[in-house]
Design an enzyme around this catalytic site. Sequence first.
Site, PDB file in Angstrom:
ATOM      1  CG  ASP A  34      19.547  46.897  79.867  1.00 51.54           C
ATOM      2  OD1 ASP A  34      18.996  46.535  79.294  1.00 51.54           O
ATOM      3  OD2 ASP A  34      19.714  48.204  79.645  1.00 51.54           O
ATOM      4  CG  HIS A  49      18.545  51.579  78.120  1.00 56.47           C
ATOM      5  ND1 HIS A  49      18.681  49.997  79.021  1.00 56.47           N
ATOM      6  CD2 HIS A  49      17.303  51.748  77.827  1.00 56.47           C
ATOM      7  CE1 HIS A  49      17.316  49.749  78.917  1.00 56.47           C
ATOM      8  NE2 HIS A  49      16.512  50.775  78.657  1.00 56.47           N
TER       9      HIS A  49
END
Length: 337
Positions: free
Chosen positions: A172, A199
Site C-alpha cells: 500500500d 490492508h
Amino acid sequence: MFSRAVRPTVSFARCLSTSSQNNAKVAVLGASGGIGQPLSLLLKNSPLVSHLSLYDIAHTPGVAADLSHIETRAQVTGHMGPDQLDAALQGCDVVVIPAGVPRKPGMTRDDLFNTNATIVATLADACARNCPEAMICIIANPVNSTIPITSEVMKKHGVYNPNRLFGVTTLDIVRANTFVAELKGLDPARVNVPVIGGHAGKTIIPLISQCTPKVEFPADQLSALTGRIQEAGTEVVKAKAGAGSATLSMAYAGARFTFSVLDAMNGKEGVVECSFVRSEETECKYFSTPLLLGKNGIEKNLGLGKLSAFEEKLVADAIGELKASIKKGEDFVANMK
C-alpha cells in the site's frame, strides 16, 4: 526525526551490495507461488540472508535448485509437503508467509477467508513449535484477519510476542508513493506516504497530508487518488484478466519489509516501516501505523500523527470493517477443532 525514515529504509541497491553482512536464516512459506518465487529471488540476492529455507506443498525442490545456482552467499534448502514443514522452520530468525490462494476476478478478500485462514493457522502452529522467537511477516490475505489468527494460535502455544508479528502492508505504501510521484512528476524513490489502518479496501488509509515532500491536491483529486490506492489490488486483478493478482509488486514490497526487519535486527537505527500489528493507537486491537523497528522487533509505535479532517473521516469509516475482520480471525481460531 522519523518522518523521512517511513520511506524505504533499506534500498534494494544496498541490499544487493556486500557492505552489510548478517547470518540470518529466513524461511519463505509458500515459496513456489506467484509471490513466493520472485520474493525468494530477491531474498537470495541479499547479503543480509545466509540461509534461505523454502517451503511449499509442491515444486519446492525445483525452485530451490534453480535459486541455488545464483552466485550469492545464501545457502538455499527446499522443503515440500507437511512432513517437511518442521525442518524448514527450525532455527529460523525470520519467517515470511505469502502462502495461500490468490484473488481472482470478482473475488473479494473475504472470499479468500476460509481457505487462507486454514493455511495460515497451520503454518502459525508450526512456527510456534519450531521457531517461537522468529519475526513472523504475514503476507497471506486477508491480512486484517490472518494477523489475529496467527496471534491466537501463538497464544495457544504460550509463545505470543506482539512485537515480533507483522502484517505486511508495504505494498500500500509502495503504491501510494508511486501514484503520488506520477501525479506530481516526482522521483518515486524520494516520495514517502505513510499508510495506516488495514490492508483491504476502505481500511487502507493513505496519509497524503503527511507525505514527504509535502504535496497538495484539490479535494476531488485527493478523493480519486485515495480510492485508487485503496482499490489498486483490484486494478491488477482486472488487468491480469483471470491470470492472477498482484504478485511481482507484492514480492518487491515483501522483500523491502523483510530487509527492514533484518537491518533493524542487525543493529541499524532509525528503521521505520508501516505494518498491521497489535496496537493501542485506536479502538481496534490491530492497526497499521509507522513503527520504529529494533533488534527485538517493534521498538516503538509511532502512532497516527496529525491527521487532516479528510483522513480522520477515513479512519472513522474503517473502524467497523476492521473490527469485524479482526473478530472473524479470532473466532476462526476459537472454533478450530
